[in-house]
Motif scaffolding. Sequence first.
Motif, PDB file in Angstrom:
ATOM      1  N   ASP A  41       0.852  -1.187   0.000  1.00  0.00           N
ATOM      2  CA  ASP A  41       0.000   0.000   0.000  1.00  0.00           C
ATOM      3  C   ASP A  41       0.890   1.240   0.000  1.00  0.00           C
ATOM      4  O   ASP A  41       1.679   1.437   0.917  1.00  0.00           O
ATOM      5  CB  ASP A  41      -0.902  -0.021   1.237  1.00  0.00           C
ATOM      6  CG  ASP A  41      -1.906   1.119   1.248  1.00  0.00           C
ATOM      7  OD1 ASP A  41      -2.018   1.815   0.218  1.00  0.00           O
ATOM      8  OD2 ASP A  41      -2.574   1.289   2.282  1.00  0.00           O
ATOM      9  N   PRO A  42       0.780   2.123  -0.997  1.00  0.00           N
ATOM     10  CA  PRO A  42       1.654   3.304  -1.036  1.00  0.00           C
ATOM     11  C   PRO A  42       1.370   4.308   0.082  1.00  0.00           C
ATOM     12  O   PRO A  42       2.189   5.187   0.340  1.00  0.00           O
ATOM     13  CB  PRO A  42       1.376   3.925  -2.415  1.00  0.00           C
ATOM     14  CG  PRO A  42       0.099   3.344  -2.868  1.00  0.00           C
ATOM     15  CD  PRO A  42      -0.073   2.037  -2.177  1.00  0.00           C
ATOM     16  N   ASN A  43       0.251   4.187   0.761  1.00  0.00           N
ATOM     17  CA  ASN A  43      -0.068   5.114   1.845  1.00  0.00           C
ATOM     18  C   ASN A  43       0.471   4.648   3.196  1.00  0.00           C
ATOM     19  O   ASN A  43       0.391   5.377   4.169  1.00  0.00           O
ATOM     20  CB  ASN A  43      -1.584   5.304   1.949  1.00  0.00           C
ATOM     21  CG  ASN A  43      -2.137   5.963   0.691  1.00  0.00           C
ATOM     22  OD1 ASN A  43      -1.502   6.836   0.106  1.00  0.00           O
ATOM     23  ND2 ASN A  43      -3.316   5.523   0.270  1.00  0.00           N
ATOM     24  N   VAL A  44       1.010   3.446   3.246  1.00  0.00           N
ATOM     25  CA  VAL A  44       1.527   2.884   4.495  1.00  0.00           C
ATOM     26  C   VAL A  44       3.049   2.798   4.387  1.00  0.00           C
ATOM     27  O   VAL A  44       3.589   2.243   3.450  1.00  0.00           O
ATOM     28  CB  VAL A  44       0.941   1.474   4.746  1.00  0.00           C
ATOM     29  CG1 VAL A  44       1.538   0.864   5.993  1.00  0.00           C
ATOM     30  CG2 VAL A  44      -0.573   1.538   4.831  1.00  0.00           C
ATOM     31  N   PHE A  45       3.734   3.394   5.395  1.00  0.00           N
ATOM     32  CA  PHE A  45       5.200   3.363   5.421  1.00  0.00           C
ATOM     33  C   PHE A  45       5.666   2.142   6.203  1.00  0.00           C
ATOM     34  O   PHE A  45       5.178   1.854   7.296  1.00  0.00           O
ATOM     35  CB  PHE A  45       5.747   4.640   6.067  1.00  0.00           C
ATOM     36  CG  PHE A  45       7.238   4.696   6.093  1.00  0.00           C
ATOM     37  CD1 PHE A  45       7.948   4.920   4.929  1.00  0.00           C
ATOM     38  CD2 PHE A  45       7.935   4.507   7.270  1.00  0.00           C
ATOM     39  CE1 PHE A  45       9.328   4.957   4.948  1.00  0.00           C
ATOM     40  CE2 PHE A  45       9.311   4.552   7.290  1.00  0.00           C
ATOM     41  CZ  PHE A  45      10.011   4.785   6.125  1.00  0.00           C
ATOM     42  N   ASN A  46       6.628   1.421   5.650  1.00  0.00           N
ATOM     43  CA  ASN A  46       7.152   0.220   6.284  1.00  0.00           C
ATOM     44  C   ASN A  46       8.580   0.495   6.760  1.00  0.00           C
ATOM     45  O   ASN A  46       9.456   0.796   5.961  1.00  0.00           O
ATOM     46  CB  ASN A  46       7.123  -0.944   5.286  1.00  0.00           C
ATOM     47  CG  ASN A  46       7.418  -2.266   5.932  1.00  0.00           C
ATOM     48  OD1 ASN A  46       7.703  -2.338   7.125  1.00  0.00           O
ATOM     49  ND2 ASN A  46       7.353  -3.320   5.148  1.00  0.00           N
TER      50      ASN A  46
END
Length: 80
Positions: A41-46
């Motif tokens: 998901d591009p909105n979630v930073f890992n």
Amino acid sequence: MKKDDHKQDFLFDKINYKILLIGIGVIALGFILMSGGGSDDPNVFNEEIFNFRRIRLAPTTVLIGFGITVYAILKNPKKQ
């Protein structure tokens, strides 16, 4: 003039090619260690992208692999 007089020689000896293949394998291992850690998901930073394996270990492994390949190229097997 005999046909045997014109013998084709390889640029390196067998040991040079073995060391070169080891170096290429170490470089490939470094790039494999560098992979992953992204998020679907591009909105979630890992945070996994900044762990020790990807920031320190993998680039060091790649540089060591490049060093091994340079050594394989510069090694003169005729000099003992």
